[in-house]
Design a protein around this motif. Structure first.
Motif, short mmCIF file in Angstrom:
data_model
loop_
_atom_site.label_atom_id
_atom_site.label_comp_id
_atom_site.label_asym_id
_atom_site.label_seq_id
_atom_site.Cartn_x
_atom_site.Cartn_y
_atom_site.Cartn_z
N ALA A 1 0.85 -1.19 0.00
CA ALA A 1 0.00 0.00 0.00
C ALA A 1 0.88 1.24 0.00
CB ALA A 1 -0.91 -0.01 1.22
N PRO A 2 0.33 2.40 -0.36
CA PRO A 2 1.11 3.64 -0.32
C PRO A 2 1.53 4.01 1.09
CG PRO A 2 -0.88 3.90 -1.65
CD PRO A 2 -1.02 2.60 -0.90
N TRP A 3 2.45 4.97 1.18
CA TRP A 3 2.95 5.45 2.47
C TRP A 3 1.82 6.03 3.33
CZ3 TRP A 3 6.86 4.87 5.58
CH2 TRP A 3 8.13 4.60 5.11
N VAL A 4 0.84 6.66 2.73
CA VAL A 4 -0.19 7.40 3.48
C VAL A 4 -1.57 6.88 3.07
CG1 VAL A 4 -1.20 9.68 3.92
CG2 VAL A 4 1.28 9.43 3.62
N ASN A 5 -2.41 6.58 4.07
CA ASN A 5 -3.75 6.08 3.77
C ASN A 5 -4.77 7.22 3.65
OD1 ASN A 5 -4.52 6.83 6.38
ND2 ASN A 5 -4.46 4.74 7.19
N GLU A 6 -6.04 6.87 3.45
CA GLU A 6 -7.07 7.88 3.22
C GLU A 6 -7.32 8.76 4.45
OE1 GLU A 6 -9.03 4.03 4.51
OE2 GLU A 6 -7.46 4.66 3.11
N MET B 1 3.31 0.99 -10.51
CA MET B 1 3.35 2.32 -9.90
C MET B 1 2.06 2.64 -9.14
SD MET B 1 6.32 3.22 -10.72
CE MET B 1 6.26 4.89 -10.11
N SER B 2 1.27 1.65 -8.85
CA SER B 2 -0.03 1.89 -8.22
C SER B 2 0.09 2.33 -6.76
CB SER B 2 -0.91 0.64 -8.31
OG SER B 2 -0.32 -0.43 -7.59
N LYS B 3 1.27 2.19 -6.16
CA LYS B 3 1.42 2.53 -4.75
C LYS B 3 2.16 3.86 -4.53
CE LYS B 3 -0.15 -1.64 -3.91
NZ LYS B 3 0.06 -2.29 -5.20
N ILE B 4 2.40 4.62 -5.59
CA ILE B 4 3.13 5.87 -5.42
C ILE B 4 2.24 6.93 -4.79
CG2 ILE B 4 4.70 5.40 -7.32
CD1 ILE B 4 3.14 7.44 -8.99
N SER B 5 2.88 7.92 -4.16
CA SER B 5 2.16 9.04 -3.56
C SER B 5 3.02 10.29 -3.64
CB SER B 5 1.81 8.73 -2.10
OG SER B 5 2.94 8.90 -1.26
N VAL B 6 2.44 11.42 -3.30
CA VAL B 6 3.19 12.68 -3.33
C VAL B 6 4.21 12.74 -2.20
CG1 VAL B 6 1.31 13.95 -4.40
CG2 VAL B 6 1.46 13.87 -1.91
N TYR B 7 4.14 11.81 -1.26
CA TYR B 7 5.02 11.84 -0.09
C TYR B 7 6.23 10.92 -0.21
CZ TYR B 7 0.79 13.89 1.95
OH TYR B 7 -0.30 14.69 2.20
N PRO C 1 -0.46 6.37 12.81
CA PRO C 1 -1.68 5.55 12.96
C PRO C 1 -1.99 5.34 14.43
CG PRO C 1 0.17 4.21 12.24
CD PRO C 1 0.64 5.63 12.18
N ALA C 2 -3.24 5.07 14.74
CA ALA C 2 -3.68 4.95 16.14
C ALA C 2 -2.95 3.85 16.88
CB ALA C 2 -5.18 4.73 16.18
N ASN C 3 -2.55 2.80 16.18
CA ASN C 3 -1.91 1.66 16.85
C ASN C 3 -0.40 1.76 16.87
OD1 ASN C 3 -1.48 1.29 14.14
ND2 ASN C 3 -2.14 -0.86 14.10
N ALA C 4 0.16 2.89 16.44
CA ALA C 4 1.63 3.04 16.39
C ALA C 4 2.17 3.53 17.72
CB ALA C 4 2.03 4.02 15.29
#
Length: 489
Positions: free
Chosen positions: A257-262, A437-443, A486-489
């Motif tokens: 998954a990407p670095w950042v979720n929704e 490249m489906s997992k890329i993000s601006v971050y 994330p809440a569980n981190a």
């Protein structure tokens, strides 16, 4: 208001550029100055230095035509001279009479290149004709920052057609496609950058009893086997990798998954934590030399006296960085890229334990350009021509962004002297279609670099793993205040 918001997005996305991709630091000396380089007027008095034979010209030898009303100055923003050198060799002779080409070079130390773009692009429409940025380059790790902004143009508005773009690897188009419903293509690249594992033939013979790429690949076919060879190499006095960063891309390119979720939460993928565990093990067992990417020690490990089994490198890295580092007498000292000079010819490549890619450079048109047609002509000639691509790859041993051309070269008798006569294009042809490249993000660039930096402290033994992870989250949120743990981190 829209421009102010987008300008703020660009500024908040500003990130370090040290490990971005295609040779960001491989050729540039440290610095952050901006310069105009190679101001060249293409007139009837152009000297032989700008002339090339037909085999060196992109596409046909016909000159581009300057559309009525377009500017007489073409400004191209770059971070080093790689594209400028290609432009001078392959494109310059095709430029219309009377057009001056300026390369605006801002070396990418401390993110200076992106900072300069972020300063100039919002003002580009109002800039004078001679000061406008017409075209600029960017890399995969921060591509979406500009692709998703209003400051780049759809390449079809420049005259490029579906037919022009049809031969390109799909992932190179995915990188530059807007993430909205419009799905506009905002950039094109002349190269695809699948990765391989480049190894020293002489060391492979000593450790494995063979330097044959097929047999070496069998020995390195997955990470368990790779670790086993690392242990064997250590017993012989060799290192499997040079430093902490070497294997990172093979893990980070294969995340779930990407670095950042929704929810704007930073998600550290399990595959990246596998890199952490492997690198810590390799460090503690002496399987690496504790170097950092682009450092002098890392480069020396690729030299003739190096004791490192191999390096993960993509297309550009093999010909652009590794070959030069292998020399005993460097080119700047009068040495030549030829067998007999240091380790040149003592290398080969195999697929390695996992498919990945690294880097690449894209051309984009800046909103506000007064040379849209000319920019499109440059893109088409340099990035969309199969026959040119064949010659370009033969000239440079780079990997051109045309699948049919590369398949043709892979099936030919093409050979690399640096790689001991191996046709490495045949391996790239197999790995390039696997790039996702489906997992890329601006971050990506900022988080990748921050993660690597904070975990070096763990590898060095100055903090434990939990502290390194805590330090990463804290630094990441300082860089991107809109993100959270994330809440569980």
């Amino acid at each position: 208001m829209k421009k102010r918001i987008l300008a703020a997005v660009l500024a908040s996305a500003s990130i370090l550029g040290a490990v971005a991709g295609c040779s960001s630091n491989a050729t540039s000396s440290a610095g952050s100055s901006t310069t105009d380089s190679s101001k060249t007027e293409n007139s009837s008095k152009t000297e032989d230095s700008s002339k090339t034979d037909d085999s060196s010209n992109a596409g046909t030898s016909d000159k581009f035509t300057l559309k009525e009303g377009e500017g007489k100055t073409l400004n191209i923003a770059v971070w080093n001279e790689e594209f400028k050198n290609y432009f001078d060799k392959y494109i310059k002779a095709k430029m219309p009479e009377g057009v001056t080409v300026n390369f605006k070079i801002t070396e990418n130390k401390d993110n200076a290149y992106q900072n300069k773009l972020d300063e100039d692009l919002p003002k580009n429409e109002a800039a004078s004709a001679d000061d406008k940025i017409d075209m600029f380059l960017f890399e995969a790790d921060y591509a979406l920052k500009y692709v998703n902004s209003e400051y780049t143009l759809d390449v079809k508005s420049l005259g490029l057609t579906d037919e022009d773009l049809s031969g390109m690897y799909q992932y190179t188009k995915d990188v530059c496609t807007t993430q909205d419903d419009a799905k506009l293509l905002k950039g094109v690249s002349w190269q695809a950058t699948p990765g391989l594992y480049a190894y020293r033939r002489s060391i492979a013979k000593d450790v494995l009893g063979t330097d044959d790429p097929a047999k070496v690949q069998e020995a390195l076919a997955d990470w368990t086997k790779f670790d086993e060879v690392a242990a064997k190499a250590a017993d012989k006095g060799y290192k499997m990798l040079s430093g902490y960063d070497d294997a990172y891309r093979t893990f980070s390119n294969n995340v779930a998954a990407p670095w950042v979720n929704e929810n704007k939460e930073i998600i550290v993928d399990a595959n990246i934590m596998k890199w952490v565990d492997q690198t810590k093990t390799y460090t503690d067992k002496g399987y690496n030399n504790k170097t950092s990417l682009w450092s002098d020690a890392w480069a020396a490990d690729q030299g003739p006296d190096g004791k490192v089994f191999g390096f993960f490198y993509s297309t550009w890295g093999i010909n652009f960085t590794l070959a030069g580092n292998s020399l005993a007498v460097k080119e700047k000292e009068g040495g030549k890229l030829e067998v007999g000079n240091g380790g040149y010819g003592d290398w080969a490549v195999c697929y390695g334990p996992q498919a990945y890619f690294w880097g690449g450079s894209w051309l984009a048109a800046a909103k506000g350009t007064d040379n849209a047609t000319l920019v499109g002509d440059v893109m088409r000639a340099f990035c969309c021509d199969k026959d040119f691509g064949l010659q370009f790859t033969k000239d440079t041993q780079d990997y051109y962004n045309n699948e049919a051309a590369m398949k043709e070269l892979a099936a030919s008798d093409f050979k690399s002297a640096f790689l001991g006569g191996q046709n490495h294009i045949a391996l790239f042809v197999e790995t390039a279609p696997k790039i996702d490249m489906s997992k890329i993000s601006v971050y990506d660039q900022g988080l990748n670099e921050t993660f690597q930096a904070k975990f070096k402290e763990y590898f060095d033994g100055t903090v434990d793993k939990d502290t390194a992870l805590k330090n990463f989250y804290e630094a990441a949120i300082v860089k991107y205040p809109e993100l959270k743990k994330p809440a569980n981190a």
